[in-house]
Design an enzyme around this catalytic site. Structure first.
Site, PDB file in Angstrom:
ATOM      1  N   HIS A 827      63.351  39.004  41.892  1.00 23.87           N
ATOM      2  CA  HIS A 827      63.252  40.127  40.953  1.00 23.87           C
ATOM      3  C   HIS A 827      61.917  40.867  41.036  1.00 23.87           C
ATOM      4  CE1 HIS A 827      66.530  37.685  39.194  1.00 23.87           C
ATOM      5  NE2 HIS A 827      67.047  38.864  38.875  1.00 23.87           N
ATOM      6  N   GLY A1003      74.631  39.406  38.591  1.00 25.63           N
ATOM      7  CA  GLY A1003      73.696  38.978  37.554  1.00 25.63           C
ATOM      8  C   GLY A1003      73.693  39.903  36.353  1.00 25.63           C
ATOM      9  N   GLY A1004      72.809  39.609  35.428  1.00 24.50           N
ATOM     10  CA  GLY A1004      72.736  40.344  34.164  1.00 24.50           C
ATOM     11  C   GLY A1004      72.157  39.451  33.090  1.00 24.50           C
ATOM     12  N   SER A1051      71.142  35.607  40.257  1.00 22.27           N
ATOM     13  CA  SER A1051      70.460  35.844  38.984  1.00 22.27           C
ATOM     14  C   SER A1051      71.217  35.144  37.846  1.00 22.27           C
ATOM     15  CB  SER A1051      70.328  37.357  38.765  1.00 22.27           C
ATOM     16  OG  SER A1051      69.472  37.648  37.707  1.00 22.27           O
ATOM     17  N   GLY A1079      63.558  36.192  35.956  1.00 25.52           N
ATOM     18  CA  GLY A1079      64.082  37.520  35.673  1.00 25.52           C
ATOM     19  C   GLY A1079      62.999  38.533  35.362  1.00 25.52           C
ATOM     20  N   MET A1080      63.440  39.768  35.271  1.00 25.60           N
ATOM     21  CA  MET A1080      62.539  40.879  34.966  1.00 25.60           C
ATOM     22  C   MET A1080      62.914  41.448  33.605  1.00 25.60           C
ATOM     23  SD  MET A1080      64.257  43.626  37.559  1.00 25.60           S
ATOM     24  CE  MET A1080      65.926  44.248  37.283  1.00 25.60           C
ATOM     25  N   GLU A1109      65.248  28.349  41.080  1.00 22.44           N
ATOM     26  CA  GLU A1109      64.554  29.470  41.710  1.00 22.44           C
ATOM     27  C   GLU A1109      64.222  29.124  43.151  1.00 22.44           C
ATOM     28  OE1 GLU A1109      62.359  33.120  42.220  1.00 22.44           O
ATOM     29  OE2 GLU A1109      63.936  32.483  40.842  1.00 22.44           O
TER      30      GLU A1109
END
EC number: 3.4.21.-
Length: 1171
Positions: A827, A1003-1004, A1051, A1079-1080, A1109
């Site tokens: 990310h 992802g989300g 993600s 995540g961002m 990760e």
């Protein structure tokens, strides 16, 4: 001179090379260039597109170059002759991931074709298939190997061999260095997999001298390797230990590649081979680095309106300008190339403005004097390096203090009081080299005394150099050790006032926000983060008082309270709060949610102050609202706060619950805010997605009359003047000033002409600033304070020299991706800025018909119109409902005949989203006249292709399981994924077993919601006469559940796969997932317009620790669909998932409802006899 010439050879950022004979082709400055391999010499430009270009590849005869160009908004395959002349666009696919890979070897008749990969016609952008495109421009033939990211072909030992690369990540290896997740890549030679256990990135596969060459970073840094055709004999041919070798290509005997902006060549793959750097120099003026003007309206970054609403300070691309609203010129306040100005804030009526600057490499506050007819005053710089990353800046009404919200949770008070004016003016005059005003005897005397002081400091040349481009005179370096400002020419000497930084409070749960002063400047209020990073509470602090600072909780932190402001009379505090709990039933699943949770709330600061919404024993005045006070305090009076009972005095405004933002007080005791329409996450709430009803409405609330009115029906954002009488509204790039309490008319509305701001961009200076700012953002926000052991300053220093080579936004983004790639973390993305130069032609999107067409004897037949899905408005073919049937022949587009070779796609170039006329002849064997239909071609077919893809896989699962398995696919963990999951949930969970497919999940953030649904257990049944039983709990799986994942499950897709295993919901089949769970949160726009994301939120699991990760989640049962499986139509992954589900059904039969055999007997029992 020779040394100078040698250094000139490395002033450009060279990328994406290929070679043929003695010629070298590469990309630089967004064009293709040719150079000779024989020795040093100048390269010459082959294209003049000045837009992003992909890898070029020489044809086998060396006469043409195929490459990917973004001239038409999306990448398409182009062909250009080496000897010069116009190029041709070969494809019109309209995909987002088209890339040239090479050429096929010549056939016996000498014909050859371009090999390219593209996601054209696929449901996902990561599913790129290989195509053969002939130079005559046919639409290309799709190759049967399934999704591949690279393809090479060669004739070896009399046999055509194909080298495929599959299973790679969406990022280039250098953009996530030392990646070890599930998508490192799989290499296939003629159907056999090579090097399955290499353990690092695989990229750029090549046939070279009887060996297979490729790039890999399995030893820690990207280098060139090769192996025999059976995968044995692995060799390394380069030894780069600092920068990655990237984008390698070969002519079959030699390999060229890029590394750190240079081009390198390896002449052969012998064990002792060594690379050598190519001496390549570009001709031309490096136009991408030249200064140029940009339209101010497209680059407005912030506004602060003056006291009366007659002028504003406007940030344009990092510079600050003073702009009168009606007529008048624009005046520069701060405009230094390579320095970014942010967050302008007027300092009351003091005639000064504050803003954040990074002129010294860290955030500081600079104070400038507003333009006056008598001339400018020197700016002062305060607190450099002591504020962190400044997120908000708010002035008290007097302009003596600034409240500063920092990225690290600190709330700071910065003293910006005016220093002794006479001394400052005199010292400025001396420093500027001219005497003070002769008419001001006091100033002249002060200047003389200062100039004759025995210990007067020498002139500060550095400070003067820094100030050279500001347009406001010299800037004094005020970051003295004492914390104060310093006078010009006197580094380190504190001024008489200003610059002191006081920490008011520090949050331990993220930054504070929404700062606002009381009208008398005594109190400051803000929104403070609470538990779980979602709850927030309103706090107030009395800054000046006999007992020092007093911090008060206005609300208790149970809800999400934000945007507090004082009314201008100082009697009330208003804020927005998400505390409405009026649930709305979900129309599909029966769930309840709270979409209408926000309202503005009001707090009387004293129990003696009546609420404007409360009942009055005497009734209300005839006009409504409140009775006028006998002793009206007016605006700006002393604010009295009765701390006891504040929370109990919170009262909602009598307005509809909705979504509100941007609460601000205005003149006359009123308030304004933005009210947003309640709309769906996918934009399908309104009939027209472009309808402005999706944008907010600006509303005014009159407290005295308790009445709401609408000021502006749609806008982007607004700012309020200092006296609260005027608003400056930004609406689709246009600024206008309107009244703050009533609807503006022609006389009261002022349209602000931004064309008066003439802003000139210095790209090289902007890139230097953006590079350093990106480094500071990473340092400030990266999830681990210790940077996971990375010496981040050393990384920045390592790549910084390459900045001087960059000559386009895409090159800068490429360099920045390399830098962020050193984080070794997911990310960390970079999006290039949009350039202001490029092809002169009109650019529009390719039109797509949502149908599969085929050429037969020069006629283009509709082979299949995609059925789509009526529940998804984006998944509808333009040909649906037109009466056109499969087999019809497309003959004309807008009256132009369809070429028998090129097909209709070139005629649909630029037609996406606009109406076109299509003419169809009847299908073969059918009689009748031609038909003309009007359609609107799609810009993006992926939603339509996706629904068709899901339907086909559901059919496969039905066939494999005999109808016993349901099938759900979840494309992402956002709004579209939630919609797709619930679209078919009720039907699919009714079957005995369930396959949950998260392959390709992008992802989300909703994996928790999906898991909540899948973990439901059937505890019982609800039986109704003449209807089928319904399970309790509803919509729960009836039997075993099997998940399917692959390397593109990313993600939040990683997260749901991990949760699936940890909760033991069922086995996971497929491949190890992507491995990106840091995540961002949000995106950061840099000064040049580039956007970066910072890995901020790291996931940790009890069972896995930090290991998901950069590794992913391994399946319980590995299954892979190989290129041969794709070519032969096999579904081994779904086959294995169904087999497991059916096996589990044997040992764990599904829940079934009871029959009526054992229903209770409710009949009247016989009456027993008396005893």
């Amino acid at each position: 001179m020779r040394g100078a010439r040698k250094s000139m050879g490395r002033v450009s950022y060279l990328r994406l090379p290929h070679l043929s004979g003695d010629q070298l082709c590469f990309v630089a400055e967004d064009d293709l260039w040719l150079a000779s391999l024989d020795g040093p010499g100048r390269a010459w430009r082959l294209t003049v597109d000045r837009t992003k270009a992909g890898p070029p590849r020489f044809s086998p005869d060396g006469r043409h170059i195929a490459y990917t160009s973004w001239r038409t908004l999306v990448p398409e395959v182009h062909l250009v002759p080496v000897d010069g002349g116009p190029g041709r666009q070969l494809t019109h696919w309209g995909g987002l991931d088209t890339r040239v890979c090479g050429w096929s070897p010549p056939d016996p008749d000498g014909t050859t074709a371009v090999l390219a990969v593209a996601s054209h016609g696929e449901p996902f952008s990561h599913l790129t298939w290989a195509y053969k495109v002939t130079p005559d421009g046919d639409p290309g033939r799709k190759l049967p190997w399934g999704p591949v990211t690279d393809i090479q072909a060669a004739d070896l030992d009399g046999e055509r061999r194909t080298l495929l690369l599959t299973g790679t990540p969406p990022h280039e290896p250098a953009a996530w260095k030392r990646y070890r997740g599930g998508a490192t890549g799989r290499l296939w030679l003629h159907g056999e997999r090579l090097l399955p256990d290499l353990g690092g990135h695989l990229s750029a596969p090549m046939f070279v001298g009887g060996r297979i060459a490729f790039l890999s970073d399995h030893e820690g840094v990207g280098n060139l390797y090769s192996c025999a055709q059976d995968g044995t004999g692995l060799r390394r041919h380069t030894d780069h230990d600092a920068f990655y070798a990237r984008n390698a290509a070969s002519d079959g005997t030699r390999v060229v590649y890029q590394c750190a902006g240079d081009l390198w060549i390896v002449d052969d793959l012998a064990p002792g081979s060594a690379p050598r750097r190519l001496d390549v120099r570009l001709s031309g003026p490096r136009a991408g680095r030249r200064t140029h003007q940009v339209p101010a309206a497209q680059h407005v970054g912030g506004i602060s309106v003056d006291e009366t609403g007659r002028a504003s300070a406007v940030v344009v691309r990092g510079s600050l300008y003073w702009l009168t609203h009606r007529d008048g010129p624009a005046r520069t306040i701060a405009d230094t190339p390579g320095v970014r100005v942010r967050l302008p804030e007027m300092l009351g009526e003091s005639g000064r403005i504050a803003y954040v600057t990074d002129a010294e490499g860290e955030d500081a506050v600079e104070i400038s004097y507003l333009p006056r007819a008598t001339g400018g005053r020197a700016a002062r710089r305060l607190a450099s390096g002591r504020l962190g990353r400044v997120l908000e800046l708010v002035s008290d009404p007097a302009g003596d203090r600034l409240a500063v919200a920092s990225h690290d949770g600190r709330l700071l008070i910065l003293d910006v009081a005016e220093p002794d004016t006479e001394v400052t003016l005199a010292l400025e005059a001396v420093d500027a080299g001219y005497p003070p005003d002769a008419g001001d005897e006091d100033a002249a005397g002060t200047a003389a005394r200062a100039d004759s002081a025995p210990d007067a400091p020498a002139e500060d040349t550095d400070a003067r150099d820094i100030a050279a481009g500001t347009g406001t005179g010299d800037i004094a370096d005020a970051d003295a050790a004492a914390g104060g400002t310093v006078t010009p020419g006197s580094p380190g000497t504190p001024a008489t006032a200003g610059g002191q930084v006081t920490e008011l409070i520090r949050s331990v749960n993220g930054p504070v926000r929404d700062l606002a002063f009381s009208p008398d400047g005594t109190w400051l209020t803000w929104s403070h983060p609470g538990i779980g990073r979602t709850l927030r509470q309103i706090k107030m602090a009395r800054i000046d008082g006999p007992e020092g600072t007093l911090v008060v909780d206005v609300t208790n932190g149970r809800f999400e309270d934000e945007n507090p402001v004082f009314t201008r009379d100082g009697r009330y505090l208003a804020f927005l709060s998400w505390r409405g709990f009026d649930p709305v039933y979900d129309v599909h699943t029966g769930d309840l949610s709270f979409p209408l949770g926000c309202r503005p709330y009001l707090v009387p600061l004293s129990s003696a102050t009546p609420s404007p919404f409360a009942l009055n024993p005497e009734g209300r005045p005839a006009a409504g609202g409140l009775d006028p006070l006998e002793d009206e305090p007016g605006e700006g009076g002393a604010v009295m706060v009765e701390v006891e009972g504040l929370e109990s005095r919170v009262t909602p405004f009598p307005v509809t619950a909705s979504k509100y933002s941007a609460l601000e007080p205005v003149a006359g005791g009123g308030l304004v805010w933005l009210r947003w329409p309640i709309s769906g996450a996918l934009g399908e709430t309104f009939a027209n997605p472009a309808d402005p009803s999706e944008r907010p409405t600006l509303e005014h609330f009159n407290l005295a009359k308790a009445k709401k009115s609408e000021l502006v029906d749609h806008l982007d954002w607004f700012r309020v003047s200092g006296d609260g009488s005027r608003l400056v509204v930004l609406d689709e790039g246009e600024l206008r000033a309107v009244p703050a309490s009533e609807v503006g008319d022609g006389d009261s509305t002022t349209w602000i002409d931004l064309r008066r701001i003439l802003h000139e961009v210095d790209p090289a200076a902007e890139w230097r600033q953006a590079y350093d700012e990106a480094g500071r953002l990473i340092r400030a926000y990266f999830w681990d304070p210790g940077m996971c052991g990375i010496d981040w300053d050393a990384v920045l220093d390592q790549y910084r020299p390459l900045l001087e080579r960059v000559a386009s936004p895409d090159e800068f983004a490429d360099l920045l991706r390399e830098v962020l790639g050193e984080l070794g973390t997911s990310h960390a993305y970079v999006v290039a800025a949009r350039r202001n130069e490029g092809p002169a032609h009109y650019q529009r999107w390719q039109g797509l018909l949502g149908a599969n067409l085929a050429c037969r004897d020069g006629r283009w037949l509709v082979r299949r119109i995609l059925p789509g899905d009526s529940s998804d408005s984006k998944a509808r073919s333009p040909l649906a409902g037109t009466g056109i049937r499969d087999g019809a022949v497309l003959t004309h587009v807008d009256g132009r005949p369809v070429d028998p070779v090129l097909g209709p796609s070139p005629l649909l170039a630029g037609a996406g989203g606009t109406t076109v006329e299509l003419t169809f002849a009847p299908a073969e064997g059918c009689q009748g006249p031609s038909r003309r239909v009007a359609v609107v071609p799609l810009v993006d077919e992926r939603p339509l292709r996706y629904q068709d893809w899901v339907a086909k896989r559901r059919e496969v699962v039905r066939e494999l399981s005999g109808g016993r398995c349901g099938y759900l696919h979840i494309p992402d963990m956002g709004g579209s994924g939630w919609a797709q999951f619930n679209r078919d949930l009720r039907m699919e969970v009714s079957r005995p077993a369930l396959i949950v497919d998260v392959r390709g999940n992008a992802g989300g953030h909703i994996s928790e919601l999906v898991i909540e649904k899948l973990t439901r257990t059937i505890l019982g049944w609800d039986l109704t006469r003449d209807a089928q039983p319904v399970s309790y709990t509803s919509n729960a799986p009836r039997g075993p559940v099997v998940a399917v994942a692959d390397e593109a499950t990313s993600s939040d897709g990683d997260m749901i796969t991990a949760a699936f295993k940890l909760l033991r919901l069922g086995p996971v089949v497929g491949q190890r997932t992507w491995g990106g769970v840091v995540g961002m949160t949000g995106r950061h726009r840099l000064g040049d317009g580039s956007v970066i994301t910072v890995p901020m939120n790291a996931a940790w699991f009890d069972a896995y620790g930090w290991s998901v990760e950069n590794y992913g989640v391994a399946p319980d049962v590995e299954a892979l669909r190989t290129p041969l499986d794709w070519a032969e139509g096999r579904y081994p992954v779904l086959d294995e998932a169904v087999r497991l589900a059916l096996e589990l059904l044997e040992t764990n039969p599904p829940a079934t409802p009871p029959g009526y055999e054992a229903v209770p007997d409710r009949s009247r029992p016989p009456l027993p006899p008396r005893e």
